[in-house]
Design a protein around this motif. Sequence first.
Motif, PDB file in Angstrom:
ATOM      1  N   MET A 177       1.116  -1.041   0.071  1.00 19.10           N
ATOM      2  CA  MET A 177       0.475   0.111   0.193  1.00 19.10           C
ATOM      3  C   MET A 177       1.110   0.896  -0.223  1.00 19.10           C
ATOM      4  O   MET A 177       1.916   1.285   0.585  1.00 19.10           O
ATOM      5  N   GLU A 178       0.175   1.915  -1.062  1.00 26.83           N
ATOM      6  CA  GLU A 178       1.184   4.133  -0.378  1.00 26.83           C
ATOM      7  C   GLU A 178       0.222   4.182  -0.092  1.00 26.83           C
ATOM      8  O   GLU A 178      -1.188   4.445  -0.248  1.00 26.83           O
ATOM      9  N   GLY A 179       0.630   6.128   0.168  1.00 27.99           N
ATOM     10  CA  GLY A 179      -0.550   6.301   0.712  1.00 27.99           C
ATOM     11  C   GLY A 179      -0.816   6.763   2.069  1.00 27.99           C
ATOM     12  O   GLY A 179      -0.056   5.480   2.931  1.00 27.99           O
ATOM     13  N   GLY A 180      -2.055   7.887   2.673  1.00 30.94           N
ATOM     14  CA  GLY A 180      -1.840   7.220   3.983  1.00 30.94           C
ATOM     15  C   GLY A 180      -3.254   7.838   4.145  1.00 30.94           C
ATOM     16  O   GLY A 180      -3.219   7.574   4.999  1.00 30.94           O
ATOM     17  N   ALA A 181      -4.742   6.965   3.729  1.00 30.21           N
ATOM     18  CA  ALA A 181      -5.485   6.857   3.595  1.00 30.21           C
ATOM     19  C   ALA A 181      -6.247   6.002   4.959  1.00 30.21           C
ATOM     20  O   ALA A 181      -6.637   6.324   5.063  1.00 30.21           O
ATOM     21  N   GLU A 182      -5.638   5.112   4.737  1.00 35.57           N
ATOM     22  CA  GLU A 182      -6.029   4.439   5.551  1.00 35.57           C
ATOM     23  C   GLU A 182      -4.770   4.239   7.122  1.00 35.57           C
ATOM     24  O   GLU A 182      -4.571   3.173   7.546  1.00 35.57           O
ATOM     25  N   ASP A 183      -3.927   4.880   7.004  1.00 38.88           N
ATOM     26  CA  ASP A 183      -3.036   4.865   8.805  1.00 38.88           C
ATOM     27  C   ASP A 183      -4.485   4.570   9.514  1.00 38.88           C
ATOM     28  O   ASP A 183      -3.436   3.955  10.869  1.00 38.88           O
ATOM     29  N   ALA A 184      -4.448   5.526  10.037  1.00 35.82           N
ATOM     30  CA  ALA A 184      -5.506   5.417  10.714  1.00 35.82           C
ATOM     31  C   ALA A 184      -6.485   3.299  11.358  1.00 35.82           C
ATOM     32  O   ALA A 184      -5.764   3.244  11.911  1.00 35.82           O
ATOM     33  N   LEU A 185      -6.876   3.135  10.327  1.00 42.44           N
ATOM     34  CA  LEU A 185      -7.159   2.214  10.380  1.00 42.44           C
ATOM     35  C   LEU A 185      -6.505   1.197  10.326  1.00 42.44           C
ATOM     36  O   LEU A 185      -6.215  -0.191  11.399  1.00 42.44           O
ATOM     37  N   LEU A 186      -4.645   1.001   9.567  1.00 38.26           N
ATOM     38  CA  LEU A 186      -3.940   0.158   9.611  1.00 38.26           C
ATOM     39  C   LEU A 186      -3.215   0.011  11.361  1.00 38.26           C
ATOM     40  O   LEU A 186      -2.527  -0.863  12.259  1.00 38.26           O
ATOM     41  N   ALA A 187      -2.936   1.311  11.937  1.00 32.77           N
ATOM     42  CA  ALA A 187      -2.764   1.514  13.224  1.00 32.77           C
ATOM     43  C   ALA A 187      -3.407   0.431  14.311  1.00 32.77           C
ATOM     44  O   ALA A 187      -2.928   0.053  15.240  1.00 32.77           O
ATOM     45  N   GLY A 188      -4.658   0.975  13.865  1.00 29.34           N
ATOM     46  CA  GLY A 188      -5.264   0.242  14.682  1.00 29.34           C
ATOM     47  C   GLY A 188      -5.656  -1.410  14.333  1.00 29.34           C
ATOM     48  O   GLY A 188      -5.526  -1.963  15.348  1.00 29.34           O
ATOM     49  N   LEU A 189      -5.187  -1.762  13.583  1.00 26.31           N
ATOM     50  CA  LEU A 189      -5.042  -2.935  13.389  1.00 26.31           C
ATOM     51  C   LEU A 189      -4.089  -3.788  13.908  1.00 26.31           C
ATOM     52  O   LEU A 189      -3.693  -4.651  14.564  1.00 26.31           O
ATOM     53  N   LEU A 190      -2.487  -2.565  13.799  1.00 25.45           N
ATOM     54  CA  LEU A 190      -1.615  -3.311  14.046  1.00 25.45           C
ATOM     55  C   LEU A 190      -1.015  -3.437  16.373  1.00 25.45           C
ATOM     56  O   LEU A 190      -1.237  -3.903  16.843  1.00 25.45           O
ATOM     57  N   ARG A 191      -2.098  -2.207  16.739  1.00 25.33           N
ATOM     58  CA  ARG A 191      -2.166  -2.456  18.000  1.00 25.33           C
ATOM     59  C   ARG A 191      -3.454  -3.595  18.745  1.00 25.33           C
ATOM     60  O   ARG A 191      -2.956  -3.912  20.001  1.00 25.33           O
ATOM     61  N   GLY A 192      -4.735  -3.947  17.798  1.00 22.99           N
ATOM     62  CA  GLY A 192      -4.702  -5.051  18.711  1.00 22.99           C
ATOM     63  C   GLY A 192      -4.197  -5.664  17.974  1.00 22.99           C
ATOM     64  O   GLY A 192      -3.986  -6.850  18.980  1.00 22.99           O
ATOM     65  N   ALA A 193      -3.455  -6.428  16.814  1.00 21.20           N
ATOM     66  CA  ALA A 193      -2.918  -7.037  16.760  1.00 21.20           C
ATOM     67  C   ALA A 193      -1.395  -7.388  17.574  1.00 21.20           C
ATOM     68  O   ALA A 193      -1.276  -8.848  18.095  1.00 21.20           O
ATOM     69  N   ALA A 194      -1.060  -6.811  18.608  1.00 19.39           N
ATOM     70  CA  ALA A 194       0.302  -6.844  19.869  1.00 19.39           C
ATOM     71  C   ALA A 194      -0.776  -6.841  20.528  1.00 19.39           C
ATOM     72  O   ALA A 194       0.211  -7.968  21.222  1.00 19.39           O
ATOM     73  N   GLY A 195      -2.059  -6.592  20.898  1.00 21.12           N
ATOM     74  CA  GLY A 195      -2.115  -7.041  22.171  1.00 21.12           C
ATOM     75  C   GLY A 195      -2.691  -8.384  21.809  1.00 21.12           C
ATOM     76  O   GLY A 195      -2.971  -9.083  23.170  1.00 21.12           O
ATOM     77  N   LEU A 196      -3.328  -9.095  21.655  1.00 20.69           N
ATOM     78  CA  LEU A 196      -3.585 -10.534  20.357  1.00 20.69           C
ATOM     79  C   LEU A 196      -2.212 -11.209  21.179  1.00 20.69           C
ATOM     80  O   LEU A 196      -1.767 -12.303  21.217  1.00 20.69           O
ATOM     81  N   CYS A 197      -1.034 -10.543  20.422  1.00 18.00           N
ATOM     82  CA  CYS A 197       0.429 -11.278  20.343  1.00 18.00           C
ATOM     83  C   CYS A 197       0.144 -11.234  22.330  1.00 18.00           C
ATOM     84  O   CYS A 197       1.115 -12.250  22.637  1.00 18.00           O
ATOM     85  N   GLU A 198       0.510 -10.014  23.143  1.00 18.43           N
ATOM     86  CA  GLU A 198       0.889 -10.109  24.250  1.00 18.43           C
ATOM     87  C   GLU A 198      -0.323 -11.156  25.225  1.00 18.43           C
ATOM     88  O   GLU A 198       0.978 -11.840  26.350  1.00 18.43           O
ATOM     89  N   GLN A 199      -1.386 -11.047  24.742  1.00 15.38           N
ATOM     90  CA  GLN A 199      -2.318 -12.330  25.019  1.00 15.38           C
ATOM     91  C   GLN A 199      -1.646 -13.609  24.825  1.00 15.38           C
ATOM     92  O   GLN A 199      -2.094 -14.896  26.020  1.00 15.38           O
ATOM     93  N   PHE A 200      -1.042 -13.542  24.183  1.00 17.65           N
ATOM     94  CA  PHE A 200      -0.611 -15.014  23.030  1.00 17.65           C
ATOM     95  C   PHE A 200       0.425 -15.521  23.994  1.00 17.65           C
ATOM     96  O   PHE A 200       0.630 -17.056  24.869  1.00 17.65           O
ATOM     97  N   ILE A 201       1.441 -14.708  24.455  1.00 18.66           N
ATOM     98  CA  ILE A 201       2.654 -15.322  25.089  1.00 18.66           C
ATOM     99  C   ILE A 201       2.853 -15.170  26.115  1.00 18.66           C
ATOM    100  O   ILE A 201       3.606 -15.762  27.242  1.00 18.66           O
ATOM    101  N   GLY A 202       2.086 -14.366  26.993  1.00 18.47           N
ATOM    102  CA  GLY A 202       1.613 -13.951  27.740  1.00 18.47           C
ATOM    103  C   GLY A 202       3.116 -12.552  29.244  1.00 18.47           C
ATOM    104  O   GLY A 202       3.034 -12.974  29.769  1.00 18.47           O
ATOM    105  N   GLN A 203       3.186 -11.925  27.984  1.00 21.01           N
ATOM    106  CA  GLN A 203       4.299 -10.828  28.403  1.00 21.01           C
ATOM    107  C   GLN A 203       3.893  -9.555  27.786  1.00 21.01           C
ATOM    108  O   GLN A 203       3.312 -10.086  27.054  1.00 21.01           O
ATOM    109  N   TRP A 204       4.392  -8.324  28.664  1.00 24.10           N
ATOM    110  CA  TRP A 204       3.755  -7.498  27.472  1.00 24.10           C
ATOM    111  C   TRP A 204       5.229  -7.050  26.819  1.00 24.10           C
ATOM    112  O   TRP A 204       6.349  -7.100  27.335  1.00 24.10           O
ATOM    113  N   LEU A 205       5.198  -6.314  25.226  1.00 23.27           N
ATOM    114  CA  LEU A 205       6.247  -6.180  25.254  1.00 23.27           C
ATOM    115  C   LEU A 205       6.503  -4.857  25.137  1.00 23.27           C
ATOM    116  O   LEU A 205       7.444  -5.016  25.296  1.00 23.27           O
ATOM    117  N   ILE A 206       5.863  -4.158  25.639  1.00 22.73           N
ATOM    118  CA  ILE A 206       6.070  -2.413  25.086  1.00 22.73           C
ATOM    119  C   ILE A 206       6.520  -2.159  26.922  1.00 22.73           C
ATOM    120  O   ILE A 206       5.047  -2.356  26.583  1.00 22.73           O
TER     121      ILE A 206
END
Length: 171
Positions: free
Chosen positions: A23-52
């Motif tokens: 993807m290029e451009g910034g039209a969906e940046d807010a959506l993508l950032a939200g998807l990344l935060r959600g995926a990072a949260g799922l990762c923390e739940q799966f591994i049982g550790q905080w990332l950041i």
Amino acid sequence: MPVEAEEGAPAAALDELKAYLRMEGGAEDALLAGLLRGAAGLCEQFIGQWLIAREARQTVIADGTWRKLAAGPVTAILEVTEAGGGTLPVERYAIDIDARGDGWVKAATDAPVTVRYRAGMAADLNGVPEAIRQGIVRLAAEHHAARMGEAAVPPAAVSALWRPWRRMRLS
């Protein structure tokens, strides 16, 4: 007992996800950032550790036995306070962080104590292992595809990337 974390969900580099999705451009940046935060949260739940690394507060029973802190890996135990909010004198409690990064507190008081501590693998997502970051990007990409009507099936590769860091809690 529940752990309160300071605000600010971890997010992978937006540019990584955009490159993965071609993807290029910034039209969906807010959506993508939200998807990344959600995926990072799922990762923390799966591994049982905080990332950041971030600060947490947890109330623990103070019966003179060692109590394990819920979040990890613990990098610092900052303060132990009484239920009324006053700092507990150092001679009335003990703290420890073991080699696995588990935080421990032992206090003997008439009421529960609140422990303020920092936990997390790295200061930012660039500091976490590459496999974890790659799994976050792949999962966010899957969620992006699912919003376009495709099947929402997390790829097995994501759990394979995260499994070496997974901590199971037996109770």
